[in-house]
Motif scaffolding. Structure first.
Motif, PDB file in Angstrom:
ATOM      1  N   CYS A   1      -5.397 -73.314  38.152  1.00 37.35           N
ATOM      2  CA  CYS A   1      -4.800 -72.342  39.104  1.00 37.35           C
ATOM      3  C   CYS A   1      -5.140 -72.651  40.698  1.00 37.35           C
ATOM      4  CB  CYS A   1      -5.755 -71.015  38.747  1.00 37.35           C
ATOM      5  SG  CYS A   1      -4.842 -70.176  37.352  1.00 37.35           S
ATOM      6  N   ARG A   2      -6.379 -73.326  40.667  1.00 31.69           N
ATOM      7  CA  ARG A   2      -6.592 -73.658  42.054  1.00 31.69           C
ATOM      8  C   ARG A   2      -5.572 -74.808  42.483  1.00 31.69           C
ATOM      9  NH1 ARG A   2     -12.010 -73.119  40.916  1.00 31.69           N
ATOM     10  NH2 ARG A   2     -12.098 -75.049  39.758  1.00 31.69           N
ATOM     11  N   MET A   3      -5.092 -75.789  41.635  1.00 31.39           N
ATOM     12  CA  MET A   3      -3.928 -76.513  42.025  1.00 31.39           C
ATOM     13  C   MET A   3      -2.737 -76.044  42.117  1.00 31.39           C
ATOM     14  SD  MET A   3      -4.981 -79.958  39.462  1.00 31.39           S
ATOM     15  CE  MET A   3      -6.397 -80.724  39.519  1.00 31.39           C
ATOM     16  N   ILE A   4      -2.366 -75.310  41.489  1.00 36.82           N
ATOM     17  CA  ILE A   4      -0.937 -74.675  41.555  1.00 36.82           C
ATOM     18  C   ILE A   4      -0.738 -73.824  42.775  1.00 36.82           C
ATOM     19  CG2 ILE A   4      -1.503 -72.495  39.970  1.00 36.82           C
ATOM     20  CD1 ILE A   4       1.734 -74.435  40.025  1.00 36.82           C
ATOM     21  N   ALA A   5      -2.049 -73.065  43.136  1.00 36.91           N
ATOM     22  CA  ALA A   5      -2.160 -72.103  44.153  1.00 36.91           C
ATOM     23  C   ALA A   5      -1.484 -72.529  45.459  1.00 36.91           C
ATOM     24  CB  ALA A   5      -3.354 -71.725  44.363  1.00 36.91           C
ATOM     25  N   GLU A   6      -1.682 -74.232  45.662  1.00 35.39           N
ATOM     26  CA  GLU A   6      -1.230 -74.376  46.886  1.00 35.39           C
ATOM     27  C   GLU A   6       0.272 -74.572  47.051  1.00 35.39           C
ATOM     28  OE1 GLU A   6      -2.614 -78.710  47.059  1.00 35.39           O
ATOM     29  OE2 GLU A   6      -4.499 -78.067  46.381  1.00 35.39           O
TER      30      GLU A   6
END
Lengths: 242, 242
Positions: free
Chosen positions: A134-139
């Motif tokens: 989720c942290r990666m995709i948030a970008e």
């Protein structure tokens, strides 16, 4: 059941995604693949709730049962948040989730824990990978989806419960480290394998994951490599050094 | 695990109850049997959470899964409320629940639903009986326990979901009414039988249920008769007329 069946007048571009959506103003604002992303997240969270509740029932102590129950309830709260966002986009949540049911169910069928400790390791590993993802995709997301995804995966400190219990068990019986280390490796392999398959089958979702890059598979491969590295670091803190 | 084991200096009156409690000021204010009542309620709610989550996983539609999941999560919230009250009374919740684990587990083992509809009927029947029981017992409780018990069983309208699904199924196939009616009768018989056994084994609890009457068993019998009547009325609204 749904008002957005395949027979409705959905433009081909929207219909190419796995989940159907009316061409409403709200939906038009989000990039292709976002409904897919929300659908896969929603179903993953719903199933995580059921699996955790099942594992909790197997705990020997009432305190452990209650603690795992709390983790399960937190997953359900996150499911409700994602489902709410899907509804805001005028998409039927069932329709958004359905394309991902088989893939996620298969992952769980292939990784049924054989005991309480394997269940705890699975909860911890799954939670960690989901949070990193989720942290990666948030970008690459639009602002309101980004906010939701980050809120959903905000660390509630509950994975720490599972980690503490596993560390205790390994301290009491160091031979467990080998078996649980192998189990964790199998889990991450199955999770990433299934994720690759899901991305390959859902073009719009794959495009979103790759941040619109042409070399989608390469980008997704790099993302998965990062997930694997972060997983390996967590295993060390768990006492399951590779 | 607990600091309140049987070897601690607990006055005989308190030790007669199934759950041990230190003779603190807070605990002294509540009548004997209240900790037992909270313990049996807490464990019943915790197990109801697990059973509902299990049944939800068996639902065919994603919407049904989510709706049952919501019922389960509500039970867990109620469990947390009761557990909080036990902690306020300086009693270890595990100690308060433990004497009732076998009785409640046995009830569930004897009434495992064989399909989704039986699971729904069980959720509806159980919820109704529990709510009636809490309303009746509230009358004989100290004010703060009464407030808690009534808050715990405030109708959240979620049982209505189960009832609506059962009615739909019976309308679609009226022959189901016979099988499900029998099932509901078995459930209420098992529930009251198990409750009688639990009351018989826990004197302080039985005294509380009987409102301090000398003819405890008679009083408890009358209470159970009222529960059975209320249950029968609910069965009629469900389309399962006796």
């Amino acid at each position: 059941m749904t008002q957005n069946g395949p027979d409705d007048a959905v433009p081909p571009a929207a219909a190419a995604g796995a989940a159907t959506a009316p061409a409403g103003a709200e939906t038009a604002d989000v990039p292709p693949g976002v409904v897919d992303l929300l659908g896969v997240l929603a179903y993953a969270l719903l199933v995580a709730f059921f699996r955790l509740a099942e594992d909790a029932a197997l705990a020997e102590s009432l305190a452990d049962k209650a603690a795992l129950g709390e983790m399960a309830v937190a997953e359900f709260g996150q499911f409700q948040m994602v489902r709410g966002r899907i509804q805001e986009l005028n998409v039927d949540p069932d329709e958004a989730m359905r394309p991902f049911v088989d893939g996620i169910d298969e992952f769980h069928a292939r990784t049924a824990p054989s005991d309480w400790l394997e269940g705890l390791v699975k909860a911890y590993v799954g939670d960690g990978i989901a949070a990193d993802f989720c942290r990666m995709i948030a970008e690459v997301l639009d602002p309101s989806t980004r906010e939701l995804v980050l809120a959903v995966r905000r660390d509630t400190g509950q994975a720490e419960f599972a980690a503490a219990r596993v560390r205790q068990a390994i301290e009491a019986d160091p031979r467990l480290a080998g078996r649980l280390g192998l189990w964790a490796r199998r889990l991450v392999g199955e999770a990433l394998g299934q994720a690759q398959r899901i991305a390959a089958e859902h073009e719009a979702l794959a495009g979103l994951l790759a941040g619109g890059e042409v070399t989608q598979l390469g980008e997704i491969g790099r993302m998965f490599a990062q997930l694997t590295d972060a997983h390996a670091r967590r295993m060390v803190t768990l006492g399951l050094a590779e």
